[in-house]
Motif scaffolding. Structure first.
Motif, mmCIF file in Angstrom:
data_model
loop_
_atom_site.group_PDB
_atom_site.id
_atom_site.type_symbol
_atom_site.label_atom_id
_atom_site.label_comp_id
_atom_site.label_asym_id
_atom_site.label_seq_id
_atom_site.Cartn_x
_atom_site.Cartn_y
_atom_site.Cartn_z
ATOM 1 N N PHE A 147 0.840 -1.202 0.000
ATOM 2 C CA PHE A 147 0.000 0.000 0.000
ATOM 3 C C PHE A 147 0.875 1.251 0.000
ATOM 4 O O PHE A 147 1.813 1.374 0.785
ATOM 5 C CB PHE A 147 -0.917 0.002 1.222
ATOM 6 N N GLY A 148 0.569 2.154 -0.900
ATOM 7 C CA GLY A 148 1.342 3.390 -1.003
ATOM 8 C C GLY A 148 2.414 3.359 -2.061
ATOM 9 O O GLY A 148 2.995 4.391 -2.386
ATOM 10 N N GLY B 130 -2.089 8.018 -4.278
ATOM 11 C CA GLY B 130 -2.852 8.487 -3.126
ATOM 12 C C GLY B 130 -3.267 7.351 -2.222
ATOM 13 O O GLY B 130 -2.434 6.542 -1.799
ATOM 14 N N LEU B 131 -4.553 7.254 -1.957
ATOM 15 C CA LEU B 131 -5.079 6.225 -1.058
ATOM 16 C C LEU B 131 -5.581 5.010 -1.824
ATOM 17 O O LEU B 131 -6.242 4.142 -1.253
ATOM 18 C CB LEU B 131 -6.207 6.804 -0.195
ATOM 19 N N ARG C 95 -7.030 -3.049 -12.279
ATOM 20 C CA ARG C 95 -7.980 -2.872 -11.190
ATOM 21 C C ARG C 95 -7.351 -3.120 -9.836
ATOM 22 O O ARG C 95 -6.325 -3.806 -9.717
ATOM 23 C CB ARG C 95 -9.176 -3.798 -11.362
ATOM 24 N N SER C 96 -8.007 -2.580 -8.813
ATOM 25 C CA SER C 96 -7.699 -2.892 -7.425
ATOM 26 C C SER C 96 -9.001 -3.333 -6.763
ATOM 27 O O SER C 96 -9.996 -3.578 -7.442
ATOM 28 C CB SER C 96 -7.124 -1.660 -6.720
ATOM 29 N N TYR C 97 -9.017 -3.410 -5.444
ATOM 30 C CA TYR C 97 -10.258 -3.736 -4.748
ATOM 31 C C TYR C 97 -11.276 -2.609 -4.844
ATOM 32 O O TYR C 97 -12.452 -2.802 -4.529
ATOM 33 C CB TYR C 97 -9.985 -4.010 -3.263
ATOM 34 N N SER C 98 -10.836 -1.430 -5.268
ATOM 35 C CA SER C 98 -11.731 -0.279 -5.195
ATOM 36 C C SER C 98 -11.707 0.630 -6.420
ATOM 37 O O SER C 98 -12.472 1.585 -6.476
ATOM 38 C CB SER C 98 -11.360 0.581 -3.969
#
Length: 286
Positions: free
Chosen positions: A162-163, A194-195, A214-217
């Motif tokens: 993450f990040g 970002g986040l 894609r990601s989870y979001s």
């Protein structure tokens, strides 16, 4: 889908829920590919710990059988893609996951000819295996395998903590069995940013003109610049965000999504989450 039948969306409609995955053994879908040979057929596989099996789904989630890669190992299958091969159309499966970035086993790709039909009961299919390796024997976790629809070049997109931002590596076609196929760094991506959460899957459009990651979001879309000298330029192109299914628990939401595939004509994309009984979503052109 050839260039004469393939088209890109100018803009996208809202996600549509097509139905739940019916197969009780598809409990952690990590890879998804839309058949170019059979209308309404999606291929899927489970994540690490699953069997070396490719499952057939209807676009509404129906269980359409499976094929087993007898003798293959599924150390950490993370993604799949359709692409060209000597027999015509093939499925490529990436055994490329490495959560600790320290796996002892080689990274590799399994390739099977796209099945003429799937069996109601599991049948065995022959396959090819290609070992791949990062420069200098480096280790990377990756959950995204892309195959160019005409060149057959294979791309692996790393999954960072993450990040961190992901990188793209290419193994040039033709892949060769019995030797190590080298991965070459193509680009360091501008995403995630970002986040945003880490990248968990992707696909190259059958038109060869765009990429979804894609990601989870989040779903990112990269468009190949007009007149680009190489397809690799797509990874440095401006990024847009395209519609994502509603996230979370609930009958029509998507949870922990890792799988995405373009529709065979390029006019939209399918997604599905990792949990058992997840919904298949489709985003079409507006």
């Amino acid at each position: 889908a050839g260039g004469e039948t393939c088209a890109d969306c100018v803009s996208y409609a809202a996600p549509v829920n097509l139905g739940a995955v019916a197969s009780p053994v598809l409990v952690e879908i990590s890879g998804l590919a839309a058949s170019r040979s059979h209308s309404g057929l999606l291929y899927a596989h489970n994540d690490s710990g699953g069997l070396p099996v490719i499952y057939g789904l209807g676009t509404g989630g129906q269980d359409l059988g499976s094929v087993t890669l007898a003798g293959a190992t599924a150390i950490d299958w993370e993604d799949m893609a359709l692409g060209p091969c000597p027999s015509g159309s093939c499925l490529y499966v990436g055994d490329i996951g490495d959560n600790g970035s320290n796996r002892a086993e080689a990274y590799g790709i399994y390739r099977i000819a796209e099945p003429m039909m799937l069996a109601a009961t599991t049948s065995s299919v022959s396959y090819e295996y290609f070992e791949i390796a990062y420069p200098l024997g480096a280790h990377h976790n990756a959950e995204t395998l892309l195959v160019h629809p005409t060149s057959g070049d294979v791309y692996v997109v790393t999954k960072t903590q993450f990040g961190g931002q992901s990188s793209v590596y290419r193994a040039a076609a033709p892949l060769i069995t019995g030797m190590v196929n080298p991965l070459v760094l193509v680009a360091d991506l501008a995403v995630p940013t970002g986040l945003d959460l880490p990248i968990t899957g992707g696909d190259i459009s059958p038109c060869g003109t765009a990429v979804l990651l894609r990601s989870y979001s989040t779903i990112y879309r990269f468009e190949l610049p007009t007149g680009a000298a190489s397809f690799d330029a797509v990874f440095l192109a401006p990024v847009s965000r395209v519609p994502f299914p509603p996230i979370g628990l609930g009958p029509s939401n998507e949870l922990q999504g890792e799988a995405i595939t373009w529709a065979p004509d390029g006019r939209g994309y399918y997604t599905v989450g990792e949990r058992a009984g997840q919904q298949i979503h489709f985003v079409g052109c507006q």
